[in-house]
Design a protein around this motif. Sequence first.
Motif, PDB file in Angstrom:
ATOM      1  N   SER A   1       0.864  -1.194   0.000  1.00  0.00           N
ATOM      2  CA  SER A   1       0.000   0.000   0.000  1.00  0.00           C
ATOM      3  C   SER A   1       0.893   1.235   0.000  1.00  0.00           C
ATOM      4  O   SER A   1       2.081   1.158   0.342  1.00  0.00           O
ATOM      5  CB  SER A   1      -0.900   0.017   1.243  1.00  0.00           C
ATOM      6  OG  SER A   1      -0.119   0.080   2.422  1.00  0.00           O
ATOM      7  N   SER A   2       0.305   2.356  -0.386  1.00  0.00           N
ATOM      8  CA  SER A   2       1.070   3.601  -0.426  1.00  0.00           C
ATOM      9  C   SER A   2       0.242   4.746   0.131  1.00  0.00           C
ATOM     10  O   SER A   2      -0.957   4.860  -0.170  1.00  0.00           O
ATOM     11  CB  SER A   2       1.482   3.931  -1.867  1.00  0.00           C
ATOM     12  OG  SER A   2       2.049   5.226  -1.948  1.00  0.00           O
ATOM     13  N   PRO A   3       0.850   5.624   0.927  1.00  0.00           N
ATOM     14  CA  PRO A   3       0.132   6.785   1.458  1.00  0.00           C
ATOM     15  C   PRO A   3      -0.229   7.780   0.356  1.00  0.00           C
ATOM     16  O   PRO A   3      -1.036   8.692   0.580  1.00  0.00           O
ATOM     17  CB  PRO A   3       1.129   7.387   2.457  1.00  0.00           C
ATOM     18  CG  PRO A   3       2.472   6.939   1.961  1.00  0.00           C
ATOM     19  CD  PRO A   3       2.245   5.567   1.406  1.00  0.00           C
ATOM     20  N   LEU A   4       0.361   7.588  -0.822  1.00  0.00           N
ATOM     21  CA  LEU A   4       0.052   8.475  -1.946  1.00  0.00           C
ATOM     22  C   LEU A   4      -1.359   8.224  -2.477  1.00  0.00           C
ATOM     23  O   LEU A   4      -1.964   9.103  -3.093  1.00  0.00           O
ATOM     24  CB  LEU A   4       1.064   8.271  -3.087  1.00  0.00           C
ATOM     25  CG  LEU A   4       2.526   8.602  -2.775  1.00  0.00           C
ATOM     26  CD1 LEU A   4       3.412   8.195  -3.946  1.00  0.00           C
ATOM     27  CD2 LEU A   4       2.680  10.088  -2.483  1.00  0.00           C
ATOM     28  N   VAL A   5      -1.869   7.006  -2.236  1.00  0.00           N
ATOM     29  CA  VAL A   5      -3.222   6.653  -2.686  1.00  0.00           C
ATOM     30  C   VAL A   5      -4.226   7.088  -1.623  1.00  0.00           C
ATOM     31  O   VAL A   5      -4.148   6.661  -0.471  1.00  0.00           O
ATOM     32  CB  VAL A   5      -3.345   5.141  -2.948  1.00  0.00           C
ATOM     33  CG1 VAL A   5      -4.779   4.797  -3.368  1.00  0.00           C
ATOM     34  CG2 VAL A   5      -2.346   4.692  -4.006  1.00  0.00           C
TER      35      VAL A   5
ATOM     36  N   ASP B   1      -6.963  -5.781  -1.166  1.00  0.00           N
ATOM     37  CA  ASP B   1      -7.159  -4.513  -1.875  1.00  0.00           C
ATOM     38  C   ASP B   1      -6.419  -4.485  -3.206  1.00  0.00           C
ATOM     39  O   ASP B   1      -6.746  -3.677  -4.086  1.00  0.00           O
ATOM     40  CB  ASP B   1      -6.689  -3.346  -1.004  1.00  0.00           C
ATOM     41  CG  ASP B   1      -7.571  -3.167   0.225  1.00  0.00           C
ATOM     42  OD1 ASP B   1      -8.762  -3.540   0.156  1.00  0.00           O
ATOM     43  OD2 ASP B   1      -7.064  -2.658   1.244  1.00  0.00           O
ATOM     44  N   GLY B   2      -5.440  -5.354  -3.355  1.00  0.00           N
ATOM     45  CA  GLY B   2      -4.740  -5.485  -4.630  1.00  0.00           C
ATOM     46  C   GLY B   2      -3.891  -4.275  -4.989  1.00  0.00           C
ATOM     47  O   GLY B   2      -3.527  -3.458  -4.139  1.00  0.00           O
ATOM     48  N   THR B   3      -3.584  -4.144  -6.267  1.00  0.00           N
ATOM     49  CA  THR B   3      -2.703  -3.057  -6.721  1.00  0.00           C
ATOM     50  C   THR B   3      -3.344  -1.686  -6.560  1.00  0.00           C
ATOM     51  O   THR B   3      -2.641  -0.679  -6.565  1.00  0.00           O
ATOM     52  CB  THR B   3      -2.318  -3.252  -8.200  1.00  0.00           C
ATOM     53  OG1 THR B   3      -3.503  -3.335  -8.999  1.00  0.00           O
ATOM     54  CG2 THR B   3      -1.500  -4.521  -8.392  1.00  0.00           C
ATOM     55  N   ASP B   4      -4.655  -1.627  -6.396  1.00  0.00           N
ATOM     56  CA  ASP B   4      -5.335  -0.325  -6.274  1.00  0.00           C
ATOM     57  C   ASP B   4      -4.818   0.491  -5.091  1.00  0.00           C
ATOM     58  O   ASP B   4      -4.716   1.715  -5.158  1.00  0.00           O
ATOM     59  CB  ASP B   4      -6.850  -0.521  -6.125  1.00  0.00           C
ATOM     60  CG  ASP B   4      -7.505  -0.940  -7.423  1.00  0.00           C
ATOM     61  OD1 ASP B   4      -6.862  -0.775  -8.477  1.00  0.00           O
ATOM     62  OD2 ASP B   4      -8.648  -1.438  -7.376  1.00  0.00           O
TER      63      ASP B   4
END
Length: 270
Positions: A182-186, A200-203
């Motif tokens: 996961s990324s905080p950018l999303v 959650d996958g690549t999303d």
Amino acid sequence: MKKMVSKILVIMLLVCPLLTGCKSDPEYDKAKELFDAQVTRIELQIEEKEKEIKNAEELLSFDKEELDKSTETSLKNTIESAKKIEIDIPKMPREVKDINEKTKVLEAIDITEEINDLKSAQKLLEDSRKKYELLLNPTSDFIIERLKNVKDIDKIEAVTEEKDPNGNLNKPGGYTTQVYFSSPLVKDEYGLFTGDVIEDGTDCGGSVEVYKTVSEAKKRNDYLSAFDGGILSGGAHTVYGSIIIRTSGELTASQQKALEDAILNALTEL
């Protein structure tokens, strides 16, 4: 008899300076020493340059892939430039004045930079090849450890046979591992993410898919490309070696590229 001895002494005094081993001229000796030192220095540089050219050509003879293709081209160009260097070392003149002038000319000759360029270009190619090897079927543990060093990545988890949404783990043509993150950018503006990075996958950030061979990774990437630009697009994806770095479609193009580069740098750090 005395006259004969005197004549012999006079002749010796006239001839001696012309013969090797007679009384030396300090000024001449110093000039010769400096001239010879410069000749030796230049000859050693030429010898080193030829050695590095040979090493570089031997390096190029090995059929190995590199991460950055430009490193091979750069080395070839550096070799060609080095081969064009021609140095003509003059013979030492007789007169001290002329010797000193030639020595100054020799002092201006220096190919250290060209030699260092050859060494640097070789190092870049060697490192590029080592980096590429790190991307050939790496383990999930290796990927997880490297992803921990990426600033814009939070949670990280590798799929298992018990937890594998696509069900392709270690199957023929399937991935040998897939690590989601996961990324905080999303930004989860609508609260759609569960907090489980695999679910959650690549999303929610992206993933690193790993395949046994480069051809299998390319085949998978071609499959993903079929969905680009559509509603089923899984975000950005790029093949490096036998892995695919994927980044969320929820990110902007510049964010995707920056995150992908950060991941690649982390995975290939030597």
